[in-house]
Design a protein around this motif. Structure first.
Motif, PDB file in Angstrom:
ATOM      1  N   ASP A 100      -3.369   1.427 -19.159  1.00 19.52           N
ATOM      2  CA  ASP A 100      -3.169   2.060 -17.822  1.00 19.52           C
ATOM      3  C   ASP A 100      -3.322   0.706 -17.129  1.00 19.52           C
ATOM      4  OD1 ASP A 100      -5.354   2.742 -18.547  1.00 19.52           O
ATOM      5  OD2 ASP A 100      -5.110   4.898 -18.585  1.00 19.52           O
ATOM      6  N   ARG A 101      -3.967  -0.357 -16.687  1.00 22.67           N
ATOM      7  CA  ARG A 101      -4.914  -0.632 -16.261  1.00 22.67           C
ATOM      8  C   ARG A 101      -3.748  -2.053 -16.095  1.00 22.67           C
ATOM      9  NH1 ARG A 101      -8.047   2.012 -18.347  1.00 22.67           N
ATOM     10  NH2 ARG A 101      -9.561   3.412 -17.229  1.00 22.67           N
ATOM     11  N   ASP A 102      -2.469  -2.150 -15.220  1.00 17.90           N
ATOM     12  CA  ASP A 102      -1.850  -3.658 -15.797  1.00 17.90           C
ATOM     13  C   ASP A 102      -1.505  -3.949 -14.265  1.00 17.90           C
ATOM     14  OD1 ASP A 102       0.554  -5.289 -16.100  1.00 17.90           O
ATOM     15  OD2 ASP A 102       1.818  -3.728 -16.605  1.00 17.90           O
ATOM     16  N   PRO A 103      -2.455  -4.925 -14.163  1.00 22.81           N
ATOM     17  CA  PRO A 103      -2.575  -5.636 -13.001  1.00 22.81           C
ATOM     18  C   PRO A 103      -1.427  -6.161 -12.534  1.00 22.81           C
ATOM     19  CG  PRO A 103      -2.908  -7.659 -14.600  1.00 22.81           C
ATOM     20  CD  PRO A 103      -2.633  -6.055 -14.558  1.00 22.81           C
ATOM     21  N   THR A 104      -0.693  -6.368 -13.170  1.00 23.81           N
ATOM     22  CA  THR A 104       1.053  -6.463 -12.540  1.00 23.81           C
ATOM     23  C   THR A 104       1.879  -5.260 -12.059  1.00 23.81           C
ATOM     24  OG1 THR A 104       2.503  -6.637 -14.322  1.00 23.81           O
ATOM     25  CG2 THR A 104       1.098  -8.189 -14.012  1.00 23.81           C
ATOM     26  N   LYS A 105       1.175  -4.079 -11.981  1.00 23.79           N
ATOM     27  CA  LYS A 105       1.903  -2.904 -11.669  1.00 23.79           C
ATOM     28  C   LYS A 105       0.674  -2.625 -10.188  1.00 23.79           C
ATOM     29  CE  LYS A 105       3.829  -1.766 -15.991  1.00 23.79           C
ATOM     30  NZ  LYS A 105       4.269  -0.942 -17.107  1.00 23.79           N
ATOM     31  N   VAL A 106       0.802  -3.221  -9.324  1.00 27.68           N
ATOM     32  CA  VAL A 106      -0.041  -2.813  -8.451  1.00 27.68           C
ATOM     33  C   VAL A 106       1.096  -2.726  -6.646  1.00 27.68           C
ATOM     34  CG1 VAL A 106      -2.119  -3.368  -9.260  1.00 27.68           C
ATOM     35  CG2 VAL A 106      -0.819  -5.599  -8.000  1.00 27.68           C
ATOM     36  N   ASP A 107       1.985  -2.508  -6.743  1.00 28.88           N
ATOM     37  CA  ASP A 107       3.310  -2.657  -5.989  1.00 28.88           C
ATOM     38  C   ASP A 107       3.562  -1.590  -4.950  1.00 28.88           C
ATOM     39  OD1 ASP A 107       4.792  -5.576  -6.544  1.00 28.88           O
ATOM     40  OD2 ASP A 107       4.916  -4.100  -8.083  1.00 28.88           O
ATOM     41  N   ARG A 108       2.367  -0.401  -5.422  1.00 31.59           N
ATOM     42  CA  ARG A 108       2.614   0.279  -4.248  1.00 31.59           C
ATOM     43  C   ARG A 108       1.854   0.474  -3.649  1.00 31.59           C
ATOM     44  NH1 ARG A 108       2.101   6.399  -6.221  1.00 31.59           N
ATOM     45  NH2 ARG A 108       2.232   7.363  -4.594  1.00 31.59           N
ATOM     46  N   GLU A 109       0.713   0.236  -4.519  1.00 26.88           N
ATOM     47  CA  GLU A 109      -0.357   0.227  -4.175  1.00 26.88           C
ATOM     48  C   GLU A 109      -0.822  -0.807  -2.882  1.00 26.88           C
ATOM     49  OE1 GLU A 109      -0.656   2.881  -6.660  1.00 26.88           O
ATOM     50  OE2 GLU A 109      -0.371   0.986  -6.918  1.00 26.88           O
ATOM     51  N   ALA A 110      -0.170  -2.406  -3.296  1.00 26.63           N
ATOM     52  CA  ALA A 110      -0.517  -2.945  -2.283  1.00 26.63           C
ATOM     53  C   ALA A 110      -0.093  -2.505  -1.104  1.00 26.63           C
ATOM     54  CB  ALA A 110      -0.087  -4.212  -3.089  1.00 26.63           C
ATOM     55  N   ASP A 111       1.474  -1.868  -1.065  1.00 26.18           N
ATOM     56  CA  ASP A 111       2.318  -0.881   0.695  1.00 26.18           C
ATOM     57  C   ASP A 111       1.656  -0.535   0.589  1.00 26.18           C
ATOM     58  OD1 ASP A 111       4.802  -3.198  -0.153  1.00 26.18           O
ATOM     59  OD2 ASP A 111       5.360  -1.230  -1.354  1.00 26.18           O
ATOM     60  N   VAL A 112       0.825   0.749   0.134  1.00 33.17           N
ATOM     61  CA  VAL A 112       0.078   1.607   1.111  1.00 33.17           C
ATOM     62  C   VAL A 112      -0.751   0.880   1.788  1.00 33.17           C
ATOM     63  CG1 VAL A 112      -1.863   3.195   0.901  1.00 33.17           C
ATOM     64  CG2 VAL A 112      -0.240   3.567  -0.837  1.00 33.17           C
ATOM     65  N   VAL A 113      -2.164   0.015   1.658  1.00 35.49           N
ATOM     66  CA  VAL A 113      -3.047  -0.960   1.779  1.00 35.49           C
ATOM     67  C   VAL A 113      -2.206  -2.030   3.129  1.00 35.49           C
ATOM     68  CG1 VAL A 113      -4.495  -2.559   1.255  1.00 35.49           C
ATOM     69  CG2 VAL A 113      -4.012  -0.959   0.009  1.00 35.49           C
ATOM     70  N   LEU A 114      -0.998  -2.458   2.301  1.00 35.02           N
ATOM     71  CA  LEU A 114      -0.311  -2.762   3.920  1.00 35.02           C
ATOM     72  C   LEU A 114      -0.139  -2.322   5.378  1.00 35.02           C
ATOM     73  CD1 LEU A 114       1.677  -5.719   1.892  1.00 35.02           C
ATOM     74  CD2 LEU A 114      -0.062  -6.241   3.473  1.00 35.02           C
ATOM     75  N   LYS A 115      -0.046  -0.891   5.035  1.00 32.37           N
ATOM     76  CA  LYS A 115       0.570   0.041   6.012  1.00 32.37           C
ATOM     77  C   LYS A 115      -0.695   0.382   6.522  1.00 32.37           C
ATOM     78  CE  LYS A 115       2.364   4.587   6.906  1.00 32.37           C
ATOM     79  NZ  LYS A 115       3.119   5.632   5.866  1.00 32.37           N
ATOM     80  N   TYR A 116      -1.965   0.600   5.653  1.00 34.81           N
ATOM     81  CA  TYR A 116      -3.130   1.067   6.467  1.00 34.81           C
ATOM     82  C   TYR A 116      -3.768   0.056   7.440  1.00 34.81           C
ATOM     83  CZ  TYR A 116      -7.819   1.484   6.711  1.00 34.81           C
ATOM     84  OH  TYR A 116      -9.335   1.626   7.457  1.00 34.81           O
ATOM     85  N   LEU A 117      -3.101  -1.643   7.042  1.00 33.98           N
ATOM     86  CA  LEU A 117      -3.863  -2.502   7.789  1.00 33.98           C
ATOM     87  C   LEU A 117      -3.180  -2.601   8.881  1.00 33.98           C
ATOM     88  CD1 LEU A 117      -4.773  -5.011   5.004  1.00 33.98           C
ATOM     89  CD2 LEU A 117      -6.659  -3.354   5.993  1.00 33.98           C
ATOM     90  N   LYS A 118      -2.171  -2.457   8.620  1.00 32.55           N
ATOM     91  CA  LYS A 118      -0.463  -3.217   9.993  1.00 32.55           C
ATOM     92  C   LYS A 118      -1.152  -1.763  10.932  1.00 32.55           C
ATOM     93  CE  LYS A 118       3.067  -3.899   7.187  1.00 32.55           C
ATOM     94  NZ  LYS A 118       3.681  -3.967   7.132  1.00 32.55           N
ATOM     95  N   GLU A 119      -1.328  -0.602  10.951  1.00 30.24           N
ATOM     96  CA  GLU A 119      -0.767   0.708  11.644  1.00 30.24           C
ATOM     97  C   GLU A 119      -2.641   1.059  11.466  1.00 30.24           C
ATOM     98  OE1 GLU A 119       0.482   4.160   9.673  1.00 30.24           O
ATOM     99  OE2 GLU A 119       3.127   2.754  10.070  1.00 30.24           O
ATOM    100  N   GLN A 120      -3.490   0.683  11.283  1.00 29.20           N
ATOM    101  CA  GLN A 120      -4.417   1.433  11.593  1.00 29.20           C
ATOM    102  C   GLN A 120      -5.629   0.659  11.735  1.00 29.20           C
ATOM    103  OE1 GLN A 120      -5.159   4.489  11.552  1.00 29.20           O
ATOM    104  NE2 GLN A 120      -3.264   4.940  10.624  1.00 29.20           N
ATOM    105  N   CYS A 121      -5.744  -0.608  11.830  1.00 26.04           N
ATOM    106  CA  CYS A 121      -6.566  -1.583  11.802  1.00 26.04           C
ATOM    107  C   CYS A 121      -5.539  -3.121  12.209  1.00 26.04           C
ATOM    108  CB  CYS A 121      -7.199  -2.663  10.679  1.00 26.04           C
ATOM    109  SG  CYS A 121      -7.802  -1.381   9.359  1.00 26.04           S
ATOM    110  N   SER A 122      -4.119  -2.603  12.923  1.00 22.42           N
ATOM    111  CA  SER A 122      -3.426  -3.321  13.783  1.00 22.42           C
ATOM    112  C   SER A 122      -3.472  -4.835  13.311  1.00 22.42           C
ATOM    113  CB  SER A 122      -4.606  -3.970  15.346  1.00 22.42           C
ATOM    114  OG  SER A 122      -4.254  -2.591  15.659  1.00 22.42           O
ATOM    115  N   ALA A 123      -3.346  -4.930  11.942  1.00 28.58           N
ATOM    116  CA  ALA A 123      -3.722  -6.412  10.932  1.00 28.58           C
ATOM    117  C   ALA A 123      -1.790  -6.964  11.345  1.00 28.58           C
ATOM    118  CB  ALA A 123      -4.102  -6.114   9.847  1.00 28.58           C
ATOM    119  N   LYS A 124      -1.632  -8.199  12.008  1.00 31.62           N
ATOM    120  CA  LYS A 124      -0.781  -9.024  11.523  1.00 31.62           C
ATOM    121  C   LYS A 124      -0.556 -10.076  10.861  1.00 31.62           C
ATOM    122  CE  LYS A 124       0.755  -8.266  16.423  1.00 31.62           C
ATOM    123  NZ  LYS A 124       0.427  -8.803  18.059  1.00 31.62           N
TER     124      LYS A 124
END
Length: 245
Positions: A100-124
């Motif tokens: 239950d810790r599959d490294p190929t099943k992190v897509d949802r979490e990656a999208d959440v982190v990307l959203k945070y970086l773009k919206e909260q940290c102004s990352a481009k």
């Protein structure tokens, strides 16, 4: 406190009591360690932990190293609160632990982190690096997520997928010559298949005499001859990020 890259590149040694320059933050359903550089930037790097988890001092030290080079660095808990592996655990139980810790099943979490970086940290411009378990996650994300401009996978590859060679963006694979978890034959196969199928820039580098986990902070009994290769791998990792992010 101002971050300075120089000490991070050369100060090698295990730090069981390392606290870090950053802070913990809740990013939707994910806890994360975030460290920001001393100057404003639109560049960020996701640092994906190994089996020892996002709170492991060594991985936070790596995140601080990345931030010292001018990036917003975020190390999210991709285990989502599940217990990380510890030195007291038994390797015979590792397969069950990993289910239950599959490294190929992190897509949802990656999208959440990307959203945070773009919206909260102004990352481009955003890249990703990962170690061991996290290296496998990087390999997966570089096959699936075009928003990540580049990736560095340190001693982690996906072995059981026929479509694991068509990378979307430039990717750097780092290995130790004496890694007991990844054979030299597997590295040769990866190189052969990437030459055949990959349409973007990639690099594979094997560091002489190095074992699994060498590019992170070494155990207290590290041999002095390892230090140049640890420094070289870190510099190579940062130079790759600077080229593409």
């Amino acid at each position: 406190m101002t971050l300075d890259a120089q000490p991070f590149l050369y100060d090698i040694g295990k730090r069981t009591d390392y606290v870090g320059f950053g802070h913990e933050e809740q990013v939707e359903h994910i806890k994360a360690y975030v460290c920001k550089p001393s100057s404003i930037t639109d560049k960020a790097v996701i640092v994906i932990h190994d089996i020892y988890g996002w709170q492991f001092p060594d991985i936070r030290y790596i995140a601080d190293l990345v931030a010292a080079e001018g990036y917003v660095a975020i190390c999210p808990d991709f285990f989502l609160g599940k217990k990380p592996w510890t030195s007291a655990d038994h390797w015979a139980e590792f397969g069950d632990w990993l289910k239950d810790r599959d490294p190929t099943k992190v897509d949802r979490e990656a999208d959440v982190v990307l959203k945070y970086l773009k919206e909260q940290c102004s990352a481009k411009k955003i890249g990703v690096i990962g170690f061991s378990w996290g290296g496998m996650a990087v390999h997966h994300l570089m096959l699936k997520n075009p928003e990540l401009m580049t990736g560095v996978s340190l001693y982690g590859i996906i072995r059981d997928s026929d479509d694991r060679y068509n990378l979307l963006n430039p990717t750097f694979f780092i290995f130790g010559e004496k890694d007991h978890t990844i054979s030299y034959e597997q590295i040769i196969l990866l190189e052969k298949k990437l030459k055949q199928y990959c349409q973007v820039e990639y690099r594979i580098k094997v560091y002489p005499g190095q074992v699994h986990g060498f590019a992170e902070l070494k155990p207290e009994d590290m041999k002095p001859r390892d230090k140049p290769y640890i420094e070289e791998a870190r510099k190579d990792m940062m130079n790759w990020l600077k080229t593409y992010v």
